[in-house]
Design an enzyme around this catalytic site. Structure first.
Site, PDB file in Angstrom:
ATOM      1  N   GLY A 188       9.236   8.144   9.620  1.00 19.17           N
ATOM      2  CA  GLY A 188       8.918   8.234   8.196  1.00 19.17           C
ATOM      3  C   GLY A 188      10.128   8.601   7.366  1.00 19.17           C
ATOM      4  O   GLY A 188      10.694   9.681   7.518  1.00 19.17           O
ATOM      5  N   ALA A 189      10.545   7.650   6.497  1.00 14.69           N
ATOM      6  CA  ALA A 189      11.690   7.920   5.610  1.00 14.69           C
ATOM      7  C   ALA A 189      11.198   8.340   4.238  1.00 14.69           C
ATOM      8  O   ALA A 189      11.669   7.854   3.210  1.00 14.69           O
ATOM      9  CB  ALA A 189      12.579   6.680   5.518  1.00 14.69           C
ATOM     10  N   ILE A 192       9.964  14.253   3.033  1.00 14.87           N
ATOM     11  CA  ILE A 192      10.020  15.294   4.061  1.00 14.87           C
ATOM     12  C   ILE A 192      10.889  14.848   5.231  1.00 14.87           C
ATOM     13  O   ILE A 192      11.731  15.602   5.729  1.00 14.87           O
ATOM     14  CB  ILE A 192       8.585  15.684   4.496  1.00 14.87           C
ATOM     15  CG1 ILE A 192       7.872  16.365   3.308  1.00 14.87           C
ATOM     16  CG2 ILE A 192       8.599  16.611   5.708  1.00 14.87           C
ATOM     17  CD1 ILE A 192       6.422  16.694   3.537  1.00 14.87           C
ATOM     18  N   ALA A 327       4.355  20.706  -5.434  1.00 11.80           N
ATOM     19  CA  ALA A 327       3.966  22.072  -5.772  1.00 11.80           C
ATOM     20  C   ALA A 327       3.828  22.257  -7.283  1.00 11.80           C
ATOM     21  O   ALA A 327       2.879  22.900  -7.751  1.00 11.80           O
ATOM     22  CB  ALA A 327       4.997  23.045  -5.207  1.00 11.80           C
ATOM     23  N   HIS A 451      31.373  21.277 -21.930  1.00 16.31           N
ATOM     24  CA  HIS A 451      32.374  20.602 -21.099  1.00 16.31           C
ATOM     25  C   HIS A 451      33.155  21.650 -20.315  1.00 16.31           C
ATOM     26  O   HIS A 451      33.535  22.657 -20.872  1.00 16.31           O
ATOM     27  CB  HIS A 451      33.340  19.818 -21.990  1.00 16.31           C
ATOM     28  CG  HIS A 451      34.431  19.173 -21.198  1.00 16.31           C
ATOM     29  ND1 HIS A 451      34.202  18.073 -20.405  1.00 16.31           N
ATOM     30  CD2 HIS A 451      35.743  19.486 -21.057  1.00 16.31           C
ATOM     31  CE1 HIS A 451      35.333  17.727 -19.808  1.00 16.31           C
ATOM     32  NE2 HIS A 451      36.285  18.574 -20.190  1.00 16.31           N
TER      33      HIS A 451
HETATM   34  P1  FAD Z   1      -1.239  24.254  -0.208  1.00 18.38           P
HETATM   35  O1  FAD Z   1       0.099  24.767  -0.552  1.00 18.38           O
HETATM   36  O2  FAD Z   1      -1.373  23.411   1.001  1.00 18.38           O
HETATM   37  O3  FAD Z   1      -2.171  25.533  -0.096  1.00 18.38           O
HETATM   38  C1  FAD Z   1      -3.498  25.463   0.277  1.00 18.38           C
HETATM   39  C2  FAD Z   1      -3.911  26.774   0.884  1.00 18.38           C
HETATM   40  O4  FAD Z   1      -5.310  26.777   1.034  1.00 18.38           O
HETATM   41  C3  FAD Z   1      -3.325  27.035   2.268  1.00 18.38           C
HETATM   42  O5  FAD Z   1      -2.710  28.285   2.290  1.00 18.38           O
HETATM   43  C4  FAD Z   1      -4.540  26.995   3.199  1.00 18.38           C
HETATM   44  O6  FAD Z   1      -4.439  27.924   4.262  1.00 18.38           O
HETATM   45  C5  FAD Z   1      -5.640  27.403   2.255  1.00 18.38           C
HETATM   46  N1  FAD Z   1      -6.959  26.905   2.638  1.00 18.38           N
HETATM   47  C6  FAD Z   1      -7.304  25.628   2.915  1.00 18.38           C
HETATM   48  N2  FAD Z   1      -8.619  25.529   3.146  1.00 18.38           N
HETATM   49  C7  FAD Z   1      -9.120  26.779   3.008  1.00 18.38           C
HETATM   50  C8  FAD Z   1     -10.411  27.310   3.108  1.00 18.38           C
HETATM   51  N3  FAD Z   1     -11.471  26.540   3.367  1.00 18.38           N
HETATM   52  N4  FAD Z   1     -10.574  28.642   2.936  1.00 18.38           N
HETATM   53  C9  FAD Z   1      -9.500  29.436   2.660  1.00 18.38           C
HETATM   54  N5  FAD Z   1      -8.261  28.980   2.532  1.00 18.38           N
HETATM   55  C10 FAD Z   1      -8.064  27.660   2.696  1.00 18.38           C
HETATM   56  N6  FAD Z   1       6.652  20.170  -2.989  1.00 18.38           N
HETATM   57  C11 FAD Z   1       7.519  20.324  -4.005  1.00 18.38           C
HETATM   58  O7  FAD Z   1       7.111  20.254  -5.157  1.00 18.38           O
HETATM   59  N7  FAD Z   1       8.846  20.593  -3.771  1.00 18.38           N
HETATM   60  C12 FAD Z   1       9.348  20.667  -2.523  1.00 18.38           C
HETATM   61  O8  FAD Z   1      10.540  20.909  -2.339  1.00 18.38           O
HETATM   62  C13 FAD Z   1       8.478  20.484  -1.433  1.00 18.38           C
HETATM   63  N8  FAD Z   1       8.928  20.570  -0.169  1.00 18.38           N
HETATM   64  C14 FAD Z   1       8.061  20.436   0.871  1.00 18.38           C
HETATM   65  C15 FAD Z   1       8.558  20.525   2.164  1.00 18.38           C
HETATM   66  C16 FAD Z   1       7.711  20.418   3.251  1.00 18.38           C
HETATM   67  C17 FAD Z   1       8.260  20.509   4.645  1.00 18.38           C
HETATM   68  C18 FAD Z   1       6.309  20.242   3.023  1.00 18.38           C
HETATM   69  C19 FAD Z   1       5.360  20.155   4.171  1.00 18.38           C
HETATM   70  C20 FAD Z   1       5.798  20.146   1.741  1.00 18.38           C
HETATM   71  C21 FAD Z   1       6.686  20.232   0.652  1.00 18.38           C
HETATM   72  N9  FAD Z   1       6.214  20.126  -0.673  1.00 18.38           N
HETATM   73  C22 FAD Z   1       7.102  20.247  -1.712  1.00 18.38           C
HETATM   74  C23 FAD Z   1       4.792  19.874  -0.991  1.00 18.38           C
HETATM   75  C24 FAD Z   1       4.102  21.179  -1.409  1.00 18.38           C
HETATM   76  O9  FAD Z   1       4.218  22.106  -0.362  1.00 18.38           O
HETATM   77  C25 FAD Z   1       2.648  20.907  -1.739  1.00 18.38           C
HETATM   78  O10 FAD Z   1       2.562  19.886  -2.705  1.00 18.38           O
HETATM   79  C26 FAD Z   1       1.980  22.165  -2.288  1.00 18.38           C
HETATM   80  O11 FAD Z   1       2.049  23.201  -1.354  1.00 18.38           O
HETATM   81  C27 FAD Z   1       0.516  21.875  -2.651  1.00 18.38           C
HETATM   82  O12 FAD Z   1      -0.063  23.042  -3.119  1.00 18.38           O
HETATM   83  P2  FAD Z   1      -1.623  23.326  -2.967  1.00 18.38           P
HETATM   84  O13 FAD Z   1      -1.856  24.639  -3.619  1.00 18.38           O
HETATM   85  O14 FAD Z   1      -2.389  22.150  -3.423  1.00 18.38           O
HETATM   86  O15 FAD Z   1      -1.876  23.415  -1.389  1.00 18.38           O
HETATM   87  P1  AMP Z   2       5.698   9.921   2.726  1.00 21.82           P
HETATM   88  O1  AMP Z   2       4.248   9.503   2.626  1.00 21.82           O
HETATM   89  O2  AMP Z   2       6.475   9.742   1.450  1.00 21.82           O
HETATM   90  O3  AMP Z   2       5.868  11.289   3.323  1.00 21.82           O
HETATM   91  O4  AMP Z   2       6.385   8.913   3.751  1.00 21.82           O
HETATM   92  C1  AMP Z   2       5.927   8.673   5.039  1.00 21.82           C
HETATM   93  C2  AMP Z   2       6.499   7.347   5.514  1.00 21.82           C
HETATM   94  O5  AMP Z   2       6.185   7.159   6.895  1.00 21.82           O
HETATM   95  C3  AMP Z   2       5.947   6.134   4.783  1.00 21.82           C
HETATM   96  O6  AMP Z   2       7.003   5.485   4.114  1.00 21.82           O
HETATM   97  C4  AMP Z   2       5.344   5.261   5.891  1.00 21.82           C
HETATM   98  O7  AMP Z   2       5.628   3.885   5.689  1.00 21.82           O
HETATM   99  C5  AMP Z   2       6.056   5.766   7.139  1.00 21.82           C
HETATM  100  N1  AMP Z   2       5.290   5.505   8.385  1.00 21.82           N
HETATM  101  C6  AMP Z   2       3.972   5.706   8.608  1.00 21.82           C
HETATM  102  N2  AMP Z   2       3.627   5.369   9.884  1.00 21.82           N
HETATM  103  C7  AMP Z   2       4.760   4.929  10.493  1.00 21.82           C
HETATM  104  C8  AMP Z   2       5.092   4.442  11.827  1.00 21.82           C
HETATM  105  N3  AMP Z   2       4.152   4.324  12.793  1.00 21.82           N
HETATM  106  N4  AMP Z   2       6.367   4.089  12.092  1.00 21.82           N
HETATM  107  C9  AMP Z   2       7.321   4.209  11.132  1.00 21.82           C
HETATM  108  N5  AMP Z   2       7.077   4.655   9.889  1.00 21.82           N
HETATM  109  C10 AMP Z   2       5.829   5.023   9.542  1.00 21.82           C
END
Ligand code: FAD
Ligand code: AMP
Length: 478
Positions: A188-189, A192, A327, A451
């Site tokens: 996946g490119a 993340i 986020a 600047h």
């Molecule tokens: P979440 O952050 O997923 O929080 C949901 C919470 O609900 C969790 O703590 C979970 O435990 C809790 N929960 C779920 N179901 C229940 C339940 N039934 N009862 C009680 N608790 C529950 N976004 C950015 O904008 N910038 C970034 O740089 C960025 N980097 C990322 C890097 C990585 C590796 C990943 C995985 C994600 C990244 N994201 C980034 C995406 C971002 O983390 C999410 O978009 C954001 O966290 C979504 O927020 P949310 O509140 O919807 O959900």
């Molecule tokens: P994103 O949804 O932006 O995190 O990107 C995930 C990427 O993974 C998408 O661009 C998909 O096309 C790619 N992807 C999903 N399944 C596969 C797979 N089996 N092999 C290679 N790439 C994949």
């Protein structure tokens, strides 16, 4: 204290915790239910973003960038770094400390604002009741005038690459490698995959990224994604487009990845494989069958433009609903919902949610890209300014990439700002502020920019829209 609240939030990620704090600020009696358990075995607030997403990934991106710069970027300044080494456990410990600081910060903010923190799994029942099941399986029912579902998302797993303890991992596992893998595969490119691939590439891993689609970064402006592909390839990341992973086989801690691309069936072996093929809403066991709230077959909760579900008084925000999984999008939805519950008329401008990829160079954009606008038949003027002509970027030896400003040809109103290069995320935010206030390219061009700053590249790109750039030859002369 009675167990009836004005607002009960399920999930304390950036959507949920921000909604809870804002609701409490507005005088609403608010509780937030969260079940996540951190590394210390205790409940941790902050969701994916603070625990295993935005914050820890940026901590590792910054550490790995410093190492990479010391290794390859210092010599040009006359600085020698012979005998350079990196202590990976120390790097991970720093990341964990930052995570703890911020998750603890949310706990403190809940206390300061009077939000009741409830540990456990929340489930919406009929009649806006929430059932909370604690870690021992004990259930309690709390009642609410309003419920905000903010349960977030989970990594998608794919049958050809089932996760294992320590060879095939998701984004969370990729934040925990105890040493630098010699060979790392990434499926996946997307954002993340590119960010985590970059971390380990900078630390010395040979990285191959498999992407099923033929197009790289399909959501970005094509000019920017082409530049990005060139740059990442130069950095030594092998990005294989049109390569679909079809199977994996682990033998002696080595994973062999089978994939098909234009050359047919192929195989490559790695020490570690990161599965980064996207995320899906985490809505299992969130809704009782008679809760009245609907979701689609992928678990996306249906909401309107104001995040209201079909049940009056029940809302859903963040990764669990339609739109970008970001986020800042989740948090702004949280604020909007809290304010609407309090009787305000708050609405969110979904057209101006910025996107950022925190690679080096950073890639960021806000608004529409050139190909989208062409498809819509909008006549546009485009201004591009390369960082190679920006004094500050050159002085910093960080002059790859460009700023691109796209404006409506008739009105000059800015419709998109796209950046690859130093400080891209911050530059795009400047564009977003302007766009929120309906800026024209001419308005941006008339502003005084300090600047030397990399921000001047935004100024010059805005000037270039109408052929007025000073430090680059204009494509269009006016
Ligand atoms: P979440 O952050 O997923 O929080 C949901 C919470 O609900 C969790 O703590 C979970 O435990 C809790 N929960 C779920 N179901 C229940 C339940 N039934 N009862 C009680 N608790 C529950 N976004 C950015 O904008 N910038 C970034 O740089 C960025 N980097 C990322 C890097 C990585 C590796 C990943 C995985 C994600 C990244 N994201 C980034 C995406 C971002 O983390 C999410 O978009 C954001 O966290 C979504 O927020 P949310 O509140 O919807 O959900
Ligand atoms: P994103 O949804 O932006 O995190 O990107 C995930 C990427 O993974 C998408 O661009 C998909 O096309 C790619 N992807 C999903 N399944 C596969 C797979 N089996 N092999 C290679 N790439 C994949």
């Amino acid at each position: 204290m009675s167990d009836k609240y004005d607002v009960v939030v399920i999930g304390a990620g950036p959507g949920g915790y921000v909604a809870a704090i804002r609701a409490a600020q507005l005088g609403l009696k608010t509780a937030c239910v969260e079940k996540y358990v951190g590394k210390d075995g205790k409940q941790a607030l902050g969701g994916t973003c603070l625990n295993v997403g935005c914050i820890p990934s940026k901590a590792l991106l910054d550490s790995s960038w410093k190492f990479h710069e010391a290794q390859d970027g210092f010599q040009i300044h006359g600085i020698s770094t012979k005998g350079l080494s990196i202590d990976i456990p120390a790097m991970l410990e720093r990341k964990d400390k930052i995570v703890k600081q911020f998750t603890g910060g949310v706990t403190a903010l809940f206390k300061a604002n009077g939000v009741t923190n409830i540990e456990g799994h929340g489930k919406l029942l009929a009649g806006k009741k929430v059932e909370v099941t604690d870690s021992e399986g004990k259930t309690t029912i709390i009642e609410a005038e309003n419920v905000i579902l903010a349960s977030g998302s989970r990594p998608i797993d794919i049958p050809p690459a089932p996760l294992t303890e320590d060879v095939i991992v998701d984004s969370t596992g990729a934040l925990e490698f105890q040493s630098v893998p010699k060979k790392l595969g990434v499926i996946g490119a997307g954002v993340i995959g590119l960010e985590l691939g970059s971390v380990w590439r900078r630390l010395g891993a040979e990285v191959v990224v498999f992407e099923a689609l033929d197009k790289f970064l399909g959501l970005a402006d094509e000019q920017i994604s082409k530049e990005a592909l060139k740059t990442f390839t130069k950095q030594g990341m092998q990005i294989r487009l049109g390569a679909r992973v079809t199977g994996t086989d682990i033998k002696r801690k080595q994973v062999t990845v089978s994939f098909t691309d234009a050359d047919g069936e192929q195989q490559l072996s790695f020490d570690k494989l990161i599965v980064a093929v996207g995320r899906r809403p985490y809505t299992e066991n969130l809704l009782a069958s008679d809760s009245g709230v609907d979701m689609d077959e992928r678990g996306v909760i249906f909401v309107d433009d104001y995040c209201a579900t079909s049940v009056p008084g029940v809302y859903a925000v963040g990764d669990a609903v339609r739109g970008a999984m970001l986020a800042h999008k989740a948090s702004e939805e949280g604020v909007m919902v809290a304010e609407r519950i309090a009787g305000h008329k708050t609405a969110m401008n979904y057209d101006l949610v910025p996107s950022v990829i925190y690679t080096h160079p950073e890639i960021a954009w806000v608004g529409k890209n050139e190909q989208q606008l062409k498809t819509e038949g909008v006549d546009v003027n485009v201004g591009v300014f390369p960082f190679a002509a920006n004094g500050r970027a050159v002085a910093a030896n960080d002059a790859g990439g460009m700023v691109k400003v796209i404006a409506d040809a008739k009105t000059d109103r800015v419709l998109g700002v796209h950046v690859i290069g130093p400080g891209a995320a911050e530059l795009v935010q400047q564009g977003a502020i302007g766009m929120e206030f309906g800026t024209s390219a001419e308005d941006l061009g008339m502003m005084v920019f300090s600047h030397p700053t990399v921000s001047e590249a935004l100024h010059e790109a805005a000037l270039a829209v109408n052929g007025h750039a000073i430090h680059v030859a204009n494509r269009k002369k006016r």
